[in-house]
Scaffold this motif. Structure first.
Motif, PDB file in Angstrom:
ATOM      1  N   MET A  52       0.845  -1.200   0.000  1.00 54.81           N
ATOM      2  CA  MET A  52       0.000   0.000   0.000  1.00 54.81           C
ATOM      3  C   MET A  52       0.876   1.244   0.000  1.00 54.81           C
ATOM      4  O   MET A  52       1.888   1.303   0.710  1.00 54.81           O
ATOM      5  CB  MET A  52      -0.904   0.000   1.227  1.00 54.81           C
ATOM      6  N   ALA A  54       0.106   4.571   1.017  1.00 55.83           N
ATOM      7  CA  ALA A  54      -1.064   5.149   1.658  1.00 55.83           C
ATOM      8  C   ALA A  54      -0.722   6.212   2.695  1.00 55.83           C
ATOM      9  O   ALA A  54      -0.961   6.028   3.887  1.00 55.83           O
ATOM     10  CB  ALA A  54      -1.873   4.027   2.295  1.00 55.83           C
ATOM     11  N   THR A  98      -8.003   4.393  -2.276  1.00 54.69           N
ATOM     12  CA  THR A  98      -8.195   3.626  -1.039  1.00 54.69           C
ATOM     13  C   THR A  98      -9.501   4.038  -0.376  1.00 54.69           C
ATOM     14  O   THR A  98      -9.828   5.228  -0.344  1.00 54.69           O
ATOM     15  CB  THR A  98      -7.001   3.894  -0.105  1.00 54.69           C
ATOM     16  N   ASP A 153      -4.220   7.744  -2.527  1.00 55.03           N
ATOM     17  CA  ASP A 153      -3.486   6.642  -1.885  1.00 55.03           C
ATOM     18  C   ASP A 153      -3.515   5.433  -2.815  1.00 55.03           C
ATOM     19  O   ASP A 153      -4.590   4.881  -3.083  1.00 55.03           O
ATOM     20  CB  ASP A 153      -4.136   6.273  -0.538  1.00 55.03           C
ATOM     21  N   GLN A 155      -1.286   1.811  -4.790  1.00 57.32           N
ATOM     22  CA  GLN A 155      -0.645   0.545  -4.379  1.00 57.32           C
ATOM     23  C   GLN A 155       0.273   0.013  -5.467  1.00 57.32           C
ATOM     24  O   GLN A 155       0.206   0.434  -6.632  1.00 57.32           O
ATOM     25  CB  GLN A 155      -1.691  -0.514  -4.036  1.00 57.32           C
ATOM     26  N   HIS A 251     -10.344  -1.427  -4.961  1.00 54.99           N
ATOM     27  CA  HIS A 251      -9.611  -0.482  -4.098  1.00 54.99           C
ATOM     28  C   HIS A 251      -8.877  -1.222  -2.989  1.00 54.99           C
ATOM     29  O   HIS A 251      -9.301  -2.304  -2.582  1.00 54.99           O
ATOM     30  CB  HIS A 251     -10.584   0.490  -3.425  1.00 54.99           C
ATOM     31  N   VAL A 252      -7.854  -0.599  -2.467  1.00 51.29           N
ATOM     32  CA  VAL A 252      -7.356  -1.010  -1.144  1.00 51.29           C
ATOM     33  C   VAL A 252      -8.435  -0.580  -0.155  1.00 51.29           C
ATOM     34  O   VAL A 252      -8.976   0.519  -0.249  1.00 51.29           O
ATOM     35  CB  VAL A 252      -6.028  -0.297  -0.813  1.00 51.29           C
ATOM     36  N   TYR A 254      -9.477  -0.227   3.955  1.00 47.96           N
ATOM     37  CA  TYR A 254      -9.128  -0.269   5.381  1.00 47.96           C
ATOM     38  C   TYR A 254     -10.403  -0.253   6.224  1.00 47.96           C
ATOM     39  O   TYR A 254     -11.387   0.393   5.853  1.00 47.96           O
ATOM     40  CB  TYR A 254      -8.354   0.994   5.797  1.00 47.96           C
ATOM     41  N   TYR A 259      -7.030  -4.474   6.981  1.00 51.15           N
ATOM     42  CA  TYR A 259      -7.076  -3.973   5.602  1.00 51.15           C
ATOM     43  C   TYR A 259      -7.083  -5.121   4.607  1.00 51.15           C
ATOM     44  O   TYR A 259      -6.690  -6.252   4.932  1.00 51.15           O
ATOM     45  CB  TYR A 259      -5.914  -3.013   5.326  1.00 51.15           C
TER      46      TYR A 259
END
Ligand code: FAD
Ligand code: GLY
Length: 383
Positions: A52, A54, A98, A153, A155, A251-252, A254, A259
């Protein structure tokens, strides 16, 4: 049998993302460089990470460290492009962004607080209601209350990144000594001024006018007449890979407890734990159970998916949470690039630029003062 003495311009201890990125930059500049790596190149934290990039999702405040991460992220797209040209390996840099989910009443409070300071600091954060978040990611928990979106953010696939960096550095003329332990930093004293002369390794001596300590969680264990005034502590993070055809999640994502990182090759990485377990890299039943519980909280349908891999890595953590970057004021030519803790993948391009400029030109435009090792001398009242 030991090799005879090797003479280079710079020796880099540690073949993780930090050591390899620095070595690549130095090699590109025409320097003779050796990377000394005790195990397999890229086999430790840099292999274990989630990839990530981020700055916003991981930040608690807009401070010097946050500014470093933002400046580092701004370099990533070019870094990835240049790496592909130099190595032929696509590191799967992805800019979908993210999401940060509020799943419970307590989360709402916490995430509202995040949103407020980030808005006030003028950062790129969007507040999405639950239906908009579900449009973007249909598999997330329908019970969510709201989400933040961090479009900036991003990756990268950190394992591909390590393959690319290794190949690019080799192509730039860097020599690698894998499965070779660096044992001691060699220092001489001339008229009261100390300077580095090289590194004693399991394969013989490397003489260099610059030595970079990029040994991750092991960085404060090297023998030296001028031992470091800091300790790098290993902080274990366990991870679980779960099969999930791409692009089911893009998406990433969290939550306040865990996560998920989607990989194009058809799985999600679920993370992670934060454990003080010394140099113990075992994957534990408790660690895996907690990660899977939190992953299912984010995406309930994961409960029916196959677990394909588990692993653990050691995050290199300095006592004040900050990386240690730059020259040791006590020993000319000794340079630290360590303590990147949770953000070493993100910080690799900016660390490499700053440290290589320092070695090649004697200075960098990137302000490393807040991260210099001298801060520990100040804290201890020494030096
Ligand atoms: P390492 O990759 O550990 O490399 C150090 C190398 O030095 C090792 O290969 C080791 O063998 C070698 N070495 C040590 N001692 C010696 C010696 N005496 N002689 C020779 N070689 C030696 N960061 C992010 O930016 N994004 C993320 O999503 C992210 N997720 C993470 C998830 C987990 C579970 C973990 C554990 C970390 C994560 N990180 C993430 C953090 C990131 O992985 C680290 O900050 C980064 O990999 C540190 O890189 P490094 O090169 O300093 O250390
Ligand atoms: N940056 C994610 C982790 O360290 O787990």
């Amino acid at each position: 049998m030991s090799d005879p003495i090797k003479q280079v311009d710079a020796a880099v201890i540690g073949g993780g993302v930090i050591g390899c990125s620095i070595a690549w930059r130095l090699g590109q500049a025409g320097m003779r460089v050796v990377v000394i790596e005790r195990g397999r190149v890229g086999g430790e934290a840099s292999h274990a990470a989630g990839g990530m990039l981020a700055p916003l999702a991981e930040a608690e405040r807009a401070d010097d460290f946050f500014n470093l991460t933002v400046a580092g992220l701004a370099m990533y797209a070019d870094f990835a492009r240049e790496l592909k040209e130099s190595s032929g390996v696509d590191v799967e840099y992805r800019a979908e962004g993210t999401l940060y989910l509020a799943l419970t009443e307590e989360d709402e409070e916490e995430i509202d607080r995040r949103c407020r300071w980030q808005h006030e600091a003028g950062l790129n954060v969007e507040r999405l209601d639950a239906s908009r978040a579900l449009e973007l990611e249909p598999l997330i928990n329908p019970a969510l209350r709201f989400a933040l979106k961090y479009p900036g953010d991003h990756q990268v696939d950190n394992r591909r990144l390590m393959t690319a960096l290794h190949a690019a550095a080799l192509n730039a003329g860097v020599e690698f000594w894998p499965y070779t332990e660096a044992r001691e930093l060699l220092v001489e004293s001339v008229s009261g001024q100390k300077r580095i002369t090289g590194v004693a390794t399991a394969r013989g001596e490397v003489r260099a006018r610059a030595v970079v300590v990029a040994a991750g969680s092991w960085s404060s264990l090297l023998r030296c007449d001028e031992p470091p005034r800091f300790e790098i502590e290993p902080v274990r993070g366990q991870m679980v890979a779960i099969e999930m055809p791409a692009p089911a999640v893009r998406h990433v994502i969290y939550s306040c407890r865990g996560y998920l990182v989607p990989r194009l090759s058809g799985f999600l990485i679920a993370g992670s734990t934060t454990e003080r377990a010394g140099y113990d890299k075992r994957v534990t039943a408790g660690g895996v159970a907690s990660i899977i519980e939190r992953a299912i909280e984010i995406t309930p349908s994961l409960a029916n998916q196959t677990v394909t891999e588990t692993w653990a890595g050691l995050r290199p953590h300095a006592p004040d949470d900050l990386p240690i970057l730059g020259a040791d004021p006590r020993v000319a030519g000794l340079i630290y690039a360590t303590g990147h803790y949770r953000n070493g993948i993100l910080l690799a391009p900016i660390t490499a630029r700053a440290i290589s400029e320092l070695i090649i030109k004697g200075e960098s435009l990137i302000n490393l003062a807040p991260f210099n090792v001298a801060r520990f001398a100040r804290h201890s009242g020494a030096g």
